[in-house]
Design an enzyme around this catalytic site. Sequence first.
Site, PDB file in Angstrom:
ATOM      1  N   SER A 140       0.852  -1.192   0.000  1.00 40.64           N
ATOM      2  CA  SER A 140       0.000   0.000   0.000  1.00 40.64           C
ATOM      3  C   SER A 140       0.882   1.234   0.000  1.00 40.64           C
ATOM      4  O   SER A 140       1.915   1.282   0.665  1.00 40.64           O
ATOM      5  CB  SER A 140      -0.950  -0.018   1.195  1.00 40.64           C
ATOM      6  OG  SER A 140      -0.229   0.094   2.382  1.00 40.64           O
ATOM      7  N   MET A 141       0.451   2.231  -0.786  1.00 40.50           N
ATOM      8  CA  MET A 141       1.305   3.413  -1.001  1.00 40.50           C
ATOM      9  C   MET A 141       0.569   4.706  -0.686  1.00 40.50           C
ATOM     10  O   MET A 141       0.761   5.727  -1.363  1.00 40.50           O
ATOM     11  CB  MET A 141       1.818   3.400  -2.448  1.00 40.50           C
ATOM     12  CG  MET A 141       2.525   2.090  -2.799  1.00 40.50           C
ATOM     13  SD  MET A 141       3.119   2.005  -4.483  1.00 40.50           S
ATOM     14  CE  MET A 141       4.609   2.972  -4.417  1.00 40.50           C
ATOM     15  N   GLY A 142      -0.288   4.671   0.344  1.00 43.47           N
ATOM     16  CA  GLY A 142      -1.002   5.878   0.764  1.00 43.47           C
ATOM     17  C   GLY A 142      -1.775   6.503  -0.379  1.00 43.47           C
ATOM     18  O   GLY A 142      -2.499   5.807  -1.106  1.00 43.47           O
ATOM     19  N   ASP A 168      -0.879   7.313  -3.176  1.00 38.29           N
ATOM     20  CA  ASP A 168      -0.478   6.788  -4.486  1.00 38.29           C
ATOM     21  C   ASP A 168      -1.068   5.413  -4.777  1.00 38.29           C
ATOM     22  O   ASP A 168      -0.667   4.758  -5.743  1.00 38.29           O
ATOM     23  CB  ASP A 168       1.051   6.748  -4.594  1.00 38.29           C
ATOM     24  CG  ASP A 168       1.645   8.138  -4.521  1.00 38.29           C
ATOM     25  OD1 ASP A 168       1.003   9.064  -5.062  1.00 38.29           O
ATOM     26  OD2 ASP A 168       2.699   8.317  -3.893  1.00 38.29           O
ATOM     27  N   GLY A 188      -4.611   1.309   6.131  1.00 34.01           N
ATOM     28  CA  GLY A 188      -4.053  -0.003   5.791  1.00 34.01           C
ATOM     29  C   GLY A 188      -4.920  -1.132   6.350  1.00 34.01           C
ATOM     30  O   GLY A 188      -5.207  -2.111   5.652  1.00 34.01           O
ATOM     31  N   ASP A 189      -5.356  -0.990   7.598  1.00 40.13           N
ATOM     32  CA  ASP A 189      -6.218  -2.017   8.208  1.00 40.13           C
ATOM     33  C   ASP A 189      -7.540  -2.121   7.445  1.00 40.13           C
ATOM     34  O   ASP A 189      -8.071  -3.220   7.237  1.00 40.13           O
ATOM     35  CB  ASP A 189      -6.525  -1.654   9.678  1.00 40.13           C
ATOM     36  CG  ASP A 189      -5.256  -1.485  10.490  1.00 40.13           C
ATOM     37  OD1 ASP A 189      -4.240  -2.112  10.124  1.00 40.13           O
ATOM     38  OD2 ASP A 189      -5.271  -0.719  11.474  1.00 40.13           O
TER      39      ASP A 189
HETATM   40  P1  ADP Z   1      -0.927   1.905   6.076  1.00 36.51           P
HETATM   41  O1  ADP Z   1      -1.993   2.471   6.977  1.00 36.51           O
HETATM   42  O2  ADP Z   1      -0.701   0.447   6.288  1.00 36.51           O
HETATM   43  O3  ADP Z   1       0.327   2.732   6.040  1.00 36.51           O
HETATM   44  P2  ADP Z   1      -1.660   3.164   3.559  1.00 36.51           P
HETATM   45  O4  ADP Z   1      -1.507   4.505   4.206  1.00 36.51           O
HETATM   46  O5  ADP Z   1      -0.782   2.860   2.414  1.00 36.51           O
HETATM   47  O6  ADP Z   1      -1.583   1.972   4.610  1.00 36.51           O
HETATM   48  O7  ADP Z   1      -3.196   3.093   3.104  1.00 36.51           O
HETATM   49  C1  ADP Z   1      -3.858   1.956   2.591  1.00 36.51           C
HETATM   50  C2  ADP Z   1      -4.744   2.368   1.435  1.00 36.51           C
HETATM   51  O8  ADP Z   1      -5.664   3.412   1.857  1.00 36.51           O
HETATM   52  C3  ADP Z   1      -3.976   2.964   0.258  1.00 36.51           C
HETATM   53  O9  ADP Z   1      -3.499   1.929  -0.588  1.00 36.51           O
HETATM   54  C4  ADP Z   1      -5.062   3.845  -0.385  1.00 36.51           C
HETATM   55  O10 ADP Z   1      -5.942   3.073  -1.170  1.00 36.51           O
HETATM   56  C5  ADP Z   1      -5.824   4.387   0.840  1.00 36.51           C
HETATM   57  N1  ADP Z   1      -5.247   5.669   1.292  1.00 36.51           N
HETATM   58  C6  ADP Z   1      -4.369   5.863   2.298  1.00 36.51           C
HETATM   59  N2  ADP Z   1      -4.010   7.167   2.406  1.00 36.51           N
HETATM   60  C7  ADP Z   1      -4.689   7.816   1.448  1.00 36.51           C
HETATM   61  C8  ADP Z   1      -4.762   9.190   1.014  1.00 36.51           C
HETATM   62  N3  ADP Z   1      -4.031  10.160   1.605  1.00 36.51           N
HETATM   63  N4  ADP Z   1      -5.570   9.495  -0.030  1.00 36.51           N
HETATM   64  C9  ADP Z   1      -6.295   8.528  -0.641  1.00 36.51           C
HETATM   65  N5  ADP Z   1      -6.264   7.220  -0.282  1.00 36.51           N
HETATM   66  C10 ADP Z   1      -5.488   6.864   0.737  1.00 36.51           C
END
Ligand code: ADP
Length: 330
Positions: free
Chosen positions: A220-222, A224, A251-252
Amino acid sequence: MITVITFNPSIDRLYKLDTFEVGKVQRAGFVNPTAGGKGLNVSKVIKKLGETPTCLGFLGGYNGEYIKNQIEKIGVNNEFINIDGETRICLNIIDSNGVSTEILEKGPIVSQKYIKYFEDRLDEILRKTEVLVASGSLAQGLPIDYYKTIGDKCRENGVKYILDTSGLALEHAINTDIYLIKPNTDELGSITNRKIDTLDDVVEAGKVLLGKNIENICVSMGKDGMVLLSKDSIYEVQIPEIDVLNPVGSGDSSVAGFAYGLSKKYDLIECLRLANACGISNALHNETGDIELSDIYKFTTQIKIKQYSLQTYITMNKKTNNKDKMINTY
Ligand code: ADP
């Protein structure tokens, strides 16, 4: 049925202060205790999607009682083992500039007696389980390779195993059959000793892990989006831009979406759409592990997925346009 393991749950207490100064008496304006732990977030989101998961792990003392009450309110099946000792409290202090200071307890030490109770209960539950999600850190007292033990039990019972953990607990688990791991870019970077920014970086790092028994590596890339590597394909998930409120727990939420999709026998593309829509929806809410079904319907139609052949991607020159490596778009 979906089963969710949270070995080391916590009560998360959020203090909002104007300024946070070390060595001074400070008065908190806003305190918000919630039942925390990655697995509990996963369970909440699965419940919101319409399925009742079974939750297990270890709970103890007054804090454990508090979490039990919260679990009952959420309406998921509680199969937690009661242990001696006190479930942990984790503090998050946020000042008016949004700077966060966290104090995380380690949690109680689980003795052999309770590990045995847990395993007996898990063996029974696995007979009725299709998908098992294990999330977060191991409790003290459990061997460092305990997520491998869980994976071995899943394999014996034909259960799909999703593991969302990091560091040594993940490193020691990857020699069992795992259907999916979901590191974020930092976690993937730390277990492979690389910096992960681009799709190329994910593929390079992921290749190392695909050689093990992991079927899918979902990074997962936030904002992105996400990249999933399977034995023969790369799936690049592109998501819409949103006004984020609180991405903690995204992420959860995406793990919950994936697990729900798998249990309903969705194909991989539909699972990826749902996983990302849940992550996005969570980021639009203040509370951790909170999603809205109307967001899910909206975002699943806006998410674009590109599929590449893993072999072609690896062998083609880095300078080749990604478009020429693509085999499908969804
Ligand atoms: P983790 O909480 O494990 O760090 P991420 O931040 O990568 O996980 O978030 C998981 C998923 O949630 C991402 O792949 C995306 O689909 C969504 N997401 C997370 N942050 C954002 C954001 N700032 N804008 C849009 N979607 C987000």
